[in-house]
Enzyme design. Sequence first.
Site: not given
Length: 542
Positions: A121, A182, A390, A471-472
Amino acid sequence: MSSTSQVPLLSEKHSGIPENLLEKAKRAKALIYDIRTKDTSTRQRLPVVPQGIEKYAFIQALEELAQQLGKANVEINDKLLSVASAVVNPSSTEEVQKIVLWANKYSIPIFPISMGRNLGYGGAAPRVRGSVVIDLDKRMNKILDINPDDYTCLLEPGVSFYALYEAIQAKGFDHMWIDVPDLGGGSVVGNTLDRGVGYTPYGDHWACHSGLEVVLPTGEVIRTGMGALPGNNTWQTFPYGFGPYSDGIFTQSNYGIVTKMGMTLMPNPGAYESYLYTFQKEEDLEALIEITRPLRIGNILENVAQLRHGIQTIAVKGLPRTKYFTGSGAIPESVLDIIDAEFKKIPSARKIDPSTLPKDDYFFSRDRIAAGVPDLVELLWVNWVPNGAHVAFSPVSPIRGTDAMKLYSLGKRRHDEFGIDFLPAFIVGLREMHLIVEIVYDKNDPVKRKAANDCLREMIDDAAKLGYGEYRTHLVLMDQVAGTYNWNDNALMKFNEKLKDALDPKGILAPGKSGIWPSRYRGRGWEMGKGSGERSEGDGVA
């Protein structure tokens, strides 16, 4: 860092890992370097300077800040392809205030990070090139309190999930669990402020916070909730206090720098059991979601449930996709059938007995995380391709089979279009579910980078047309995602901009975060959308 450099331990460095995870970390690191195709350059260059300030004036301003904080705590960033101009390391709320006042004086953009591990993110990178990063990790990493009676804690931003877990264990507080995402190496405060999630019944991290200390963009300091009452004794036990509830505006925003946060901890339930079921066909997804919904709403399934695709389960072994498939484009279903032959022979759902699994099976990592024990296995799927990076597509929907199939279908279609392997996982909360699709790509390949970006941007618009919002998201995608929340002529963004201009009149704090631009940047082409490519800068500042 090389493949042979030492992995730091938590006992040696606040941002390190627990000793029991050392061998896992070494293996993960070795796997990454095994498939790297070129070395990282160490060539140095002059620091990038933010638009709107002359280079000489900027250097002078940094020297002034170094006099206030100490030279060792102000580092000019001269690394190759730098986005940040400098990194500063405050040790206290008071020093954060000094930095904010300094930034206002010279109109220099600043970008606070907790530990910079918001992987997928945006990480530690500022949205505006040339910003000064405020690293709250190195010198603000204290666990200020752990209360075994109230099941609460009070933390600074540099406290990782590893560190909090180890501190609770060291104090012998076995009656308390933490909730972990995670990966355990990130900041508890940072993850919570980004509204991240975990997997125990306390998986909604923001819902489990209580009390903030915040430095506003003008340099003022506030405490929210009961913290506004001098001498209060309920700051971590009652989040609301009196009057308007302001805590929420400091999540996913650029309205303040949180320097302290309270969190609630979960009672250890004693006995628990993790389940692993496999399902044969992709079309079974709709029925599976319908079965899961009442179990979650009724709290019969107390933990956050996960539904993962077979390719992601294979990828988390940490081996490259070439071990399974050497062709181009997305892996065809026929290849997955061969890999997953044992499951495909079973025509109905099958419950897996954990005792039949090897000790290093991914199931046991998920079992630990579901019990609040941090781990680091999850990110091994980044090794799926060389030089793996990623980025995530993260829409939210009701827990309904029809919604799951719509999102699954649009994601699969776009991944096939751009030749990317589809790695979806549905994370089922109490009344909603997140679809987390990780796009893994070779960061050194411009064609693969573009395909990942284009695929994401198409999926964002596809989902929005069907009524699903993310949401993000990653920094690069924030303007586009914010633009999908445009009901009533973008009323919400207009409100956000009013708050931004009131709280941050100089526009210095994390401009562009969550698509919220201060007035001095607006209308100058800073927003990134489908046609932006890798361009991230606009035409100056007012």
